[in-house]
Design a protein around this motif. Structure first.
Motif, mmCIF file in Angstrom:
data_model
loop_
_atom_site.group_PDB
_atom_site.id
_atom_site.type_symbol
_atom_site.label_atom_id
_atom_site.label_comp_id
_atom_site.label_asym_id
_atom_site.label_seq_id
_atom_site.Cartn_x
_atom_site.Cartn_y
_atom_site.Cartn_z
ATOM 1 N N VAL A 7 10.711 5.611 -11.274
ATOM 2 C CA VAL A 7 10.071 5.995 -10.019
ATOM 3 C C VAL A 7 8.938 5.012 -9.730
ATOM 4 C CG1 VAL A 7 8.684 7.763 -8.856
ATOM 5 C CG2 VAL A 7 10.624 8.444 -10.301
ATOM 6 N N VAL A 8 8.885 4.525 -8.498
ATOM 7 C CA VAL A 8 7.817 3.618 -8.091
ATOM 8 C C VAL A 8 7.095 4.199 -6.874
ATOM 9 C CG1 VAL A 8 7.272 1.338 -7.157
ATOM 10 C CG2 VAL A 8 8.952 1.564 -8.990
ATOM 11 N N HIS A 9 5.796 4.397 -7.002
ATOM 12 C CA HIS A 9 4.961 4.805 -5.870
ATOM 13 C C HIS A 9 4.255 3.571 -5.340
ATOM 14 C CE1 HIS A 9 4.840 9.331 -5.704
ATOM 15 N NE2 HIS A 9 5.646 9.085 -6.728
ATOM 16 N N LEU A 10 4.267 3.420 -4.023
ATOM 17 C CA LEU A 10 3.681 2.228 -3.397
ATOM 18 C C LEU A 10 2.618 2.606 -2.384
ATOM 19 C CD1 LEU A 10 7.120 1.766 -3.300
ATOM 20 C CD2 LEU A 10 6.303 -0.496 -2.775
ATOM 21 N N THR A 11 1.497 1.897 -2.438
ATOM 22 C CA THR A 11 0.485 2.002 -1.389
ATOM 23 C C THR A 11 -0.290 0.699 -1.294
ATOM 24 O OG1 THR A 11 -1.495 3.159 -0.593
ATOM 25 C CG2 THR A 11 -1.179 3.086 -2.979
ATOM 26 N N THR A 12 -0.524 0.249 -0.087
ATOM 27 C CA THR A 12 -1.384 -0.911 0.150
ATOM 28 C C THR A 12 -2.735 -0.472 0.723
ATOM 29 O OG1 THR A 12 -0.257 -1.167 2.274
ATOM 30 C CG2 THR A 12 0.443 -2.618 0.490
ATOM 31 N N VAL A 13 -2.846 0.794 1.082
ATOM 32 C CA VAL A 13 -4.038 1.313 1.759
ATOM 33 C C VAL A 13 -4.925 2.118 0.821
ATOM 34 C CG1 VAL A 13 -4.874 2.827 3.607
ATOM 35 C CG2 VAL A 13 -2.870 1.359 3.999
ATOM 36 N N HIS A 14 -4.321 3.027 0.070
ATOM 37 C CA HIS A 14 -5.093 3.966 -0.729
ATOM 38 C C HIS A 14 -5.631 3.336 -2.009
ATOM 39 C CE1 HIS A 14 -2.652 6.592 1.852
ATOM 40 N NE2 HIS A 14 -3.641 7.452 1.716
ATOM 41 N N GLY A 71 -0.325 -8.218 2.109
ATOM 42 C CA GLY A 71 -0.261 -7.124 1.148
ATOM 43 C C GLY A 71 1.093 -6.434 1.157
ATOM 44 N N THR A 72 1.662 -6.279 2.344
ATOM 45 C CA THR A 72 2.962 -5.633 2.480
ATOM 46 C C THR A 72 4.069 -6.485 1.857
ATOM 47 O OG1 THR A 72 2.265 -4.469 4.486
ATOM 48 C CG2 THR A 72 4.626 -4.758 4.157
ATOM 49 N N VAL A 73 4.022 -7.785 2.108
ATOM 50 C CA VAL A 73 5.019 -8.695 1.526
ATOM 51 C C VAL A 73 4.920 -8.674 0.004
ATOM 52 C CG1 VAL A 73 5.712 -11.111 1.299
ATOM 53 C CG2 VAL A 73 5.135 -10.182 3.552
ATOM 54 N N ASP A 74 3.706 -8.705 -0.515
ATOM 55 C CA ASP A 74 3.484 -8.665 -1.958
ATOM 56 C C ASP A 74 4.019 -7.367 -2.552
ATOM 57 O OD1 ASP A 74 2.558 -9.468 -4.447
ATOM 58 O OD2 ASP A 74 0.521 -8.722 -4.114
ATOM 59 N N ALA A 75 3.753 -6.248 -1.871
ATOM 60 C CA ALA A 75 4.230 -4.945 -2.345
ATOM 61 C C ALA A 75 5.753 -4.913 -2.402
ATOM 62 C CB ALA A 75 3.706 -3.837 -1.433
ATOM 63 N N TYR A 76 6.394 -5.475 -1.390
ATOM 64 C CA TYR A 76 7.859 -5.490 -1.361
ATOM 65 C C TYR A 76 8.425 -6.292 -2.528
ATOM 66 C CZ TYR A 76 12.603 -6.775 -0.075
ATOM 67 O OH TYR A 76 13.957 -6.999 -0.099
ATOM 68 N N LYS A 77 7.890 -7.478 -2.749
ATOM 69 C CA LYS A 77 8.401 -8.333 -3.829
ATOM 70 C C LYS A 77 8.263 -7.653 -5.191
ATOM 71 C CE LYS A 77 7.481 -12.826 -1.610
ATOM 72 N NZ LYS A 77 6.647 -14.055 -1.646
ATOM 73 N N LYS A 78 7.107 -7.055 -5.418
ATOM 74 C CA LYS A 78 6.862 -6.434 -6.725
ATOM 75 C C LYS A 78 7.669 -5.150 -6.890
ATOM 76 C CE LYS A 78 2.495 -8.706 -7.580
ATOM 77 N NZ LYS A 78 1.021 -8.667 -7.578
ATOM 78 N N ALA A 79 7.817 -4.391 -5.811
ATOM 79 C CA ALA A 79 8.597 -3.156 -5.885
ATOM 80 C C ALA A 79 10.078 -3.452 -6.112
ATOM 81 C CB ALA A 79 8.409 -2.347 -4.608
ATOM 82 N N HIS A 88 8.758 5.707 -3.538
ATOM 83 C CA HIS A 88 7.987 6.732 -2.825
ATOM 84 C C HIS A 88 6.751 6.033 -2.261
ATOM 85 C CE1 HIS A 88 6.581 11.224 -3.013
ATOM 86 N NE2 HIS A 88 5.849 10.570 -2.121
ATOM 87 N N PHE A 89 6.713 5.818 -0.948
ATOM 88 C CA PHE A 89 5.597 5.053 -0.377
ATOM 89 C C PHE A 89 4.724 5.925 0.519
ATOM 90 C CE2 PHE A 89 8.939 4.519 2.773
ATOM 91 C CZ PHE A 89 8.297 4.480 3.997
ATOM 92 N N HIS A 90 3.480 5.461 0.743
ATOM 93 C CA HIS A 90 2.446 6.338 1.282
ATOM 94 C C HIS A 90 1.727 5.829 2.530
ATOM 95 C CE1 HIS A 90 2.453 9.059 -2.271
ATOM 96 N NE2 HIS A 90 2.913 7.968 -2.875
ATOM 97 N N ASP A 91 2.171 4.728 3.104
ATOM 98 C CA ASP A 91 1.462 4.155 4.246
ATOM 99 C C ASP A 91 2.428 3.798 5.364
ATOM 100 O OD1 ASP A 91 -0.771 4.080 2.418
ATOM 101 O OD2 ASP A 91 0.098 2.222 1.627
ATOM 102 N N PRO A 92 2.056 4.065 6.626
ATOM 103 C CA PRO A 92 2.936 3.721 7.746
ATOM 104 C C PRO A 92 3.322 2.247 7.788
ATOM 105 C CG PRO A 92 1.106 5.081 8.505
ATOM 106 C CD PRO A 92 0.813 4.721 7.082
ATOM 107 N N GLU A 93 2.398 1.378 7.372
ATOM 108 C CA GLU A 93 2.692 -0.058 7.441
ATOM 109 C C GLU A 93 3.799 -0.471 6.470
ATOM 110 O OE1 GLU A 93 -0.903 -1.968 4.809
ATOM 111 O OE2 GLU A 93 -1.424 -0.826 6.594
ATOM 112 N N LEU A 94 4.153 0.437 5.541
ATOM 113 C CA LEU A 94 5.208 0.136 4.575
ATOM 114 C C LEU A 94 6.585 0.635 5.022
ATOM 115 C CD1 LEU A 94 3.387 0.861 1.180
ATOM 116 C CD2 LEU A 94 3.726 -1.331 2.318
ATOM 117 N N LEU A 95 6.679 1.151 6.243
ATOM 118 C CA LEU A 95 7.980 1.624 6.739
ATOM 119 C C LEU A 95 9.063 0.538 6.677
ATOM 120 C CD1 LEU A 95 6.951 3.913 9.725
ATOM 121 C CD2 LEU A 95 8.585 4.547 7.936
ATOM 122 N N PRO A 96 8.803 -0.696 7.122
ATOM 123 C CA PRO A 96 9.838 -1.729 7.015
ATOM 124 C C PRO A 96 10.215 -2.026 5.562
ATOM 125 C CG PRO A 96 8.116 -2.412 8.552
ATOM 126 C CD PRO A 96 7.597 -1.206 7.834
#
Length: 376
Positions: A7-14, A71-79, A88-96
């Motif tokens: 399970v991976v939880h993702l957030t760039t905001v919180h 930050g979003t691009v980095d999150a995608y690559k690492k996830a 399981h993601f937590h920010d609207p900007e991570l919808l794509p």
């Protein structure tokens, strides 16, 4: 489960130790046997040791636009490298990003912490035309990207907006130290407590007036507060500045530090005198449950949903936040009636122990995860 599902939880905001994401969802899933990783920004002040939740760190950006792009691009690559069974993601900007991560054999969950359309319209740093553009863009993005995702709802009324969403409510974790703490009602302080982020829409400037409304009472804010807002608070307090205390100016206050404040003294009440906004008028505040868990009566705005909540659990007083006379009378009523302070506090604590707690939601979360994985 035979093998631990990743399970991976993702957030760039919180913040990486956000109470809902880290302390509730990640820890509960790990305790249930899942292999949990958190992808979140790095906290340069982090001094924690021996944390068991794996943390894949993202670079922090002070510029919002840079965070949303880089930050979003980095999150995608690492996830993506983690090849999870559940994202399981937590920010609207991570919808794509959620859309890109969705495959036939995995689950993607969008955790909706807020009524984002409404909250966008009350952002203080945007002008009205920009708010409308961003709100419209968000609705379009959500409709386009979230079709194949599961929706996790942190608040009851979000079900009206997302009827197919799963409510995993943001109730508090049971802290035994707080529950066992015995307040000396005969020695209640002339102090009221506010916990959580300190902002205009969360009543920062209304709370600042309390020492002027009732000269005996001091106000303690515990939560992230921008220095510019702190300056406004002290300006409003005028000659009562020594009765204003702010813990969290320009820095995040962690869950453990907030919880320590609940038992640090005999507070008169927990406060939430918010101005009326469409977003907050509809929701039950997480801080209500935390105040109740600590045995504190609540003094809050008399919005219909909030007033109904207070009356249902008989755990405080709802007043017009702009009526100084009502605010003063509520404070004075508790000051001269310690038995009422005790009764309301005990009513609130009883409600939290019996049903308004994370243990109930934890069971729902784990059961839901297992059901979703069986379908994939």
């Amino acid at each position: 489960m035979d093998a631990a599902k990743r399970v991976v939880h993702l957030t760039t905001v919180h913040h990486p130790y956000d109470p809902r994401i880290y302390h509730k969802e990640c820890k509960s899933l790990q305790a249930a046997g899942f292999d949990v990783t958190l992808v979140a920004k790095e906290d340069p002040t982090d001094s924690r040791k021996n944390e068991t939740i794996k943390h894949v760190k993202l670079k922090s950006y002070s510029n919002r636009l840079k965070r949303m792009i880089f930050g979003t691009v980095d999150a995608y690559k690492k996830a993506k490298q983690l090849n999870a069974d559940v994202y399981h993601f937590h920010d609207p900007e991570l919808l794509p990003i959620g859309w890109l991560l969705k495959k036939k054999n995995n689950v993607v969950i969008y955790d909706i912490h807020e009524d984002y359309v409404t909250s966008i319209m009350q952002k203080e740093y945007m002008n009205k035309p920009l708010k409308k553009v961003i709100s419209t863009l968000y609705k379009w993005m959500e409709k386009l990207f979230a079709k194949k995702m599961e929706l996790c709802l942190a608040e009851k009324y979000y079900k009206d907006i997302y009827p197919n969403g799963k409510c995993i409510l943001n109730y508090p974790t049971i802290n035994e130290n707080i529950l066992r703490h015995q307040r000396d009602i005969a020695k209640v302080d002339d102090s009221v407590l506010y916990t959580g982020n300190v902002t205009h829409v969360r009543g920062a400037l209304i709370h600042a007036k309390i020492p002027a409304i009732h000269p005996s009472v001091s106000v303690h804010y515990v939560g992230l507060c921008k220095k510019s807002i702190a300056d406004e608070i002290f300006t409003i307090a005028k000659d009562k500045q020594d009765q204003i205390h702010i813990q969290g100016i320009d820095h995040f206050v962690e869950k453990e530090d907030i919880e320590a404040q609940y038992v640090s003294r005999n507070w008169l009440a927990g406060i939430a005198l918010f101005p009326p906004t469409e977003h907050y008028m509809k929701k039950e505040l997480t801080k209500f449950f935390e105040y109740m868990s600590a045995g504190l009566p609540i003094i809050c705005s008399n919005f219909p949903v909030w007033k109904d909540f207070i009356e249902t659990y008989d755990c405080g007083i709802a007043v017009d936040p702009y009526n100084d006379k009502e605010v003063k009378e509520a404070i004075e009523y508790l000051r001269i009636n310690p038995d009422e302070v005790k009764r309301m506090g005990e009513n609130g604590k009883k409600a939290v122990v019996e049903k308004l707690n994370w243990n109930v939601e934890e069971e729902k979360l784990v059961k839901w995860y297992k059901q979703l994985l069986l379908q994939h």
